[in-house]
Scaffold this motif. Sequence first.
Motif, PDB file in Angstrom:
ATOM      1  N   ASP A   1      33.097  33.850  31.461  1.00 12.39           N
ATOM      2  CA  ASP A   1      34.383  33.983  32.140  1.00 12.39           C
ATOM      3  C   ASP A   1      34.588  35.417  32.599  1.00 12.39           C
ATOM      4  O   ASP A   1      34.627  36.350  31.796  1.00 12.39           O
ATOM      5  CB  ASP A   1      35.525  33.571  31.199  1.00 12.39           C
ATOM      6  CG  ASP A   1      36.860  33.411  31.906  1.00 12.39           C
ATOM      7  OD1 ASP A   1      37.217  34.295  32.710  1.00 12.39           O
ATOM      8  OD2 ASP A   1      37.547  32.414  31.653  1.00 12.39           O
ATOM      9  N   ASP A   2      34.730  35.591  33.924  1.00  8.96           N
ATOM     10  CA  ASP A   2      34.886  36.935  34.488  1.00  8.96           C
ATOM     11  C   ASP A   2      36.325  37.212  34.922  1.00  8.96           C
ATOM     12  O   ASP A   2      36.593  38.214  35.586  1.00  8.96           O
ATOM     13  CB  ASP A   2      33.936  37.133  35.678  1.00  8.96           C
ATOM     14  CG  ASP A   2      34.056  36.034  36.722  1.00  8.96           C
ATOM     15  OD1 ASP A   2      34.697  35.003  36.437  1.00  8.96           O
ATOM     16  OD2 ASP A   2      33.502  36.191  37.825  1.00  8.96           O
ATOM     17  N   ILE A   3      37.245  36.354  34.525  1.00 13.02           N
ATOM     18  CA  ILE A   3      38.671  36.568  34.789  1.00 13.02           C
ATOM     19  C   ILE A   3      39.412  36.869  33.493  1.00 13.02           C
ATOM     20  O   ILE A   3      40.096  37.890  33.370  1.00 13.02           O
ATOM     21  CB  ILE A   3      39.300  35.336  35.472  1.00 13.02           C
ATOM     22  CG1 ILE A   3      38.565  34.985  36.762  1.00 13.02           C
ATOM     23  CG2 ILE A   3      40.781  35.575  35.726  1.00 13.02           C
ATOM     24  CD1 ILE A   3      38.632  36.055  37.829  1.00 13.02           C
ATOM     25  N   SER A   4      39.282  35.987  32.509  1.00 14.40           N
ATOM     26  CA  SER A   4      39.942  36.178  31.214  1.00 14.40           C
ATOM     27  C   SER A   4      39.045  36.853  30.194  1.00 14.40           C
ATOM     28  O   SER A   4      39.534  37.313  29.152  1.00 14.40           O
ATOM     29  CB  SER A   4      40.405  34.822  30.655  1.00 14.40           C
ATOM     30  OG  SER A   4      41.399  34.258  31.477  1.00 14.40           O
TER      31      SER A   4
ATOM     32  N   SER B   1      44.555  29.408  32.317  1.00  9.37           N
ATOM     33  CA  SER B   1      44.577  30.795  32.780  1.00  9.37           C
ATOM     34  C   SER B   1      45.952  31.414  32.512  1.00  9.37           C
ATOM     35  O   SER B   1      46.317  31.629  31.367  1.00  9.37           O
ATOM     36  CB  SER B   1      44.195  30.856  34.260  1.00  9.37           C
ATOM     37  OG  SER B   1      43.939  32.179  34.666  1.00  9.37           O
TER      38      SER B   1
ATOM     39  N   ARG C   1      31.953  30.047  34.086  1.00  7.90           N
ATOM     40  CA  ARG C   1      32.876  31.157  34.299  1.00  7.90           C
ATOM     41  C   ARG C   1      34.308  30.700  33.996  1.00  7.90           C
ATOM     42  O   ARG C   1      34.551  30.145  32.933  1.00  7.90           O
ATOM     43  CB  ARG C   1      32.704  31.695  35.724  1.00  7.90           C
ATOM     44  CG  ARG C   1      31.378  32.451  35.902  1.00  7.90           C
ATOM     45  CD  ARG C   1      31.380  33.329  37.126  1.00  7.90           C
ATOM     46  NE  ARG C   1      30.110  34.016  37.315  1.00  7.90           N
ATOM     47  CZ  ARG C   1      29.770  35.158  36.720  1.00  7.90           C
ATOM     48  NH1 ARG C   1      30.607  35.732  35.876  1.00  7.90           N
ATOM     49  NH2 ARG C   1      28.613  35.734  36.962  1.00  7.90           N
ATOM     50  N   HIS C   2      35.222  30.879  34.917  1.00  8.15           N
ATOM     51  CA  HIS C   2      36.644  30.704  34.603  1.00  8.15           C
ATOM     52  C   HIS C   2      37.170  29.294  34.876  1.00  8.15           C
ATOM     53  O   HIS C   2      38.145  28.872  34.273  1.00  8.15           O
ATOM     54  CB  HIS C   2      37.452  31.724  35.412  1.00  8.15           C
ATOM     55  CG  HIS C   2      38.901  31.808  35.058  1.00  8.15           C
ATOM     56  ND1 HIS C   2      39.359  32.206  33.815  1.00  8.15           N
ATOM     57  CD2 HIS C   2      40.027  31.529  35.791  1.00  8.15           C
ATOM     58  CE1 HIS C   2      40.683  32.199  33.796  1.00  8.15           C
ATOM     59  NE2 HIS C   2      41.108  31.783  34.985  1.00  8.15           N
TER      60      HIS C   2
ATOM     61  N   TRP D   1      44.525  33.838  29.777  1.00  7.95           N
ATOM     62  CA  TRP D   1      44.369  35.198  30.277  1.00  7.95           C
ATOM     63  C   TRP D   1      45.115  36.193  29.396  1.00  7.95           C
ATOM     64  O   TRP D   1      46.120  35.864  28.775  1.00  7.95           O
ATOM     65  CB  TRP D   1      44.927  35.276  31.702  1.00  7.95           C
ATOM     66  CG  TRP D   1      44.864  36.647  32.321  1.00  7.95           C
ATOM     67  CD1 TRP D   1      43.826  37.188  33.013  1.00  7.95           C
ATOM     68  CD2 TRP D   1      45.906  37.636  32.309  1.00  7.95           C
ATOM     69  NE1 TRP D   1      44.149  38.458  33.427  1.00  7.95           N
ATOM     70  CE2 TRP D   1      45.417  38.761  33.006  1.00  7.95           C
ATOM     71  CE3 TRP D   1      47.183  37.687  31.758  1.00  7.95           C
ATOM     72  CZ2 TRP D   1      46.179  39.915  33.184  1.00  7.95           C
ATOM     73  CZ3 TRP D   1      47.941  38.834  31.931  1.00  7.95           C
ATOM     74  CH2 TRP D   1      47.440  39.933  32.635  1.00  7.95           C
TER      75      TRP D   1
END
Length: 434
Positions: A313-316, A227, A343-344, A286
Amino acid sequence: MKFRTLLFSASLIAILFNGLAITSTNAQTQDFLYGDQMPDAPELSARGKYKVGVQTVNLVNPNQVDILNSKEGKDPSYDRPITIEVWYPASIGADAKTVVYDEVMGTRGDSLRPLTPFTFKGRTYRDAKALKGNKFPLVVVSHGYVGSRFLMTYLTENLASKGYIVAAIDHTDSTFKDANAFQSTLLNRPKDIRFVINEMEKLGAKGSKNIIEGLVDANNTAIIGYSMGGYGVLNVGGAGYSAGLGQFFTGMTGGSSAISVNTAGNAEYEKMADSRIKAIVAFAPWGMERGVWDAEGLKGLKTPTFFVAGSQDDISGYEKGIKAIYEGAVNADRYLLTYKNARHNVAPNPPPAEALAPGLHIDEYYRYAEPSWDQRKINNINQHFVTAFIGKHLKSQDNAQFLDVQENSNEKDWTGFKPRSSTGMELLHATPAN
């Protein structure tokens, strides 16, 4: 005859159920620790031949920009404390006891998620005598925001058992215990990584009087980041940040331009290229969706890189995030391993038992867990591919059979995987454009 068949079937069922009961009991009593192999673990996830020692080292990076106290473009300085955990091949006595790691859940300053201490066991030995006689390649590991040096012990212990010196960083202002404003993470992440590589070289040099004196081959270094750690290792590896990030950073810090030293095209940044770094592993890096990189900056990444991502992935981000970084790094030999529907959280240890307690904020569980995958299986697969990738670049191992597989894991069992176990993944490979 039918009656006998029914009796046989009933007896067989009883035997099967008894067997299942015994198996279940054994599974419950087995001392299964983070990073141990699941029954379907791929070949290279197995621990190596070395016993492993671990030590905590407290470092200080002097005269760093104190960005959290910057005012009107004036940047005071401070001595920045950094704690690292170092794993290494060790010589273990008969009476040695394995380590217990002290960790916390929660995030400092978050009233909904107060800090909650917990412990977990490892398969290493605290301050054990190092195994002398050989130098070992260096691996430096950078956690996410927030996180800690213990976030990926399944991987750090595993790599040390295979003949690496592994240093995982507690990034000041970015851990569970000391989380602070985001500009510190943006500025300091690559700086911390560079600093730790240099300090590890010093600790591993003759005359250092450290446990690992004489053991570190820093000229063969891999850097691993998750991340915001991925954001850091890509920059250290040659991917300069965009002018857009520089402008954003200046705006959020009241005029400080301190991050410009890490932007693409900056002469000082170009001088920091580090030939000691032979491989990069970037878990869910990220920044692409936020304008951290552009095409020119990504062209600077020339070090072989192994990317790991979740397709959801809902963060990066994935298509416009991690995969776009992979596609834009045209001058690097690179791989992209994708866990379908993940996801992340494709890098951390499994959730601790304490995260399952009723009444806790669900994010304590989702700090670690993946909604669609068993985290222990992800850990084993990561061990397998990281071992293959850095072994190729740091130890000249011929691991092509494990890396050069067909893209879709559902079409055929990937080499090194047990029958029917390599499902739900994709592995892409691209060579440098020139």
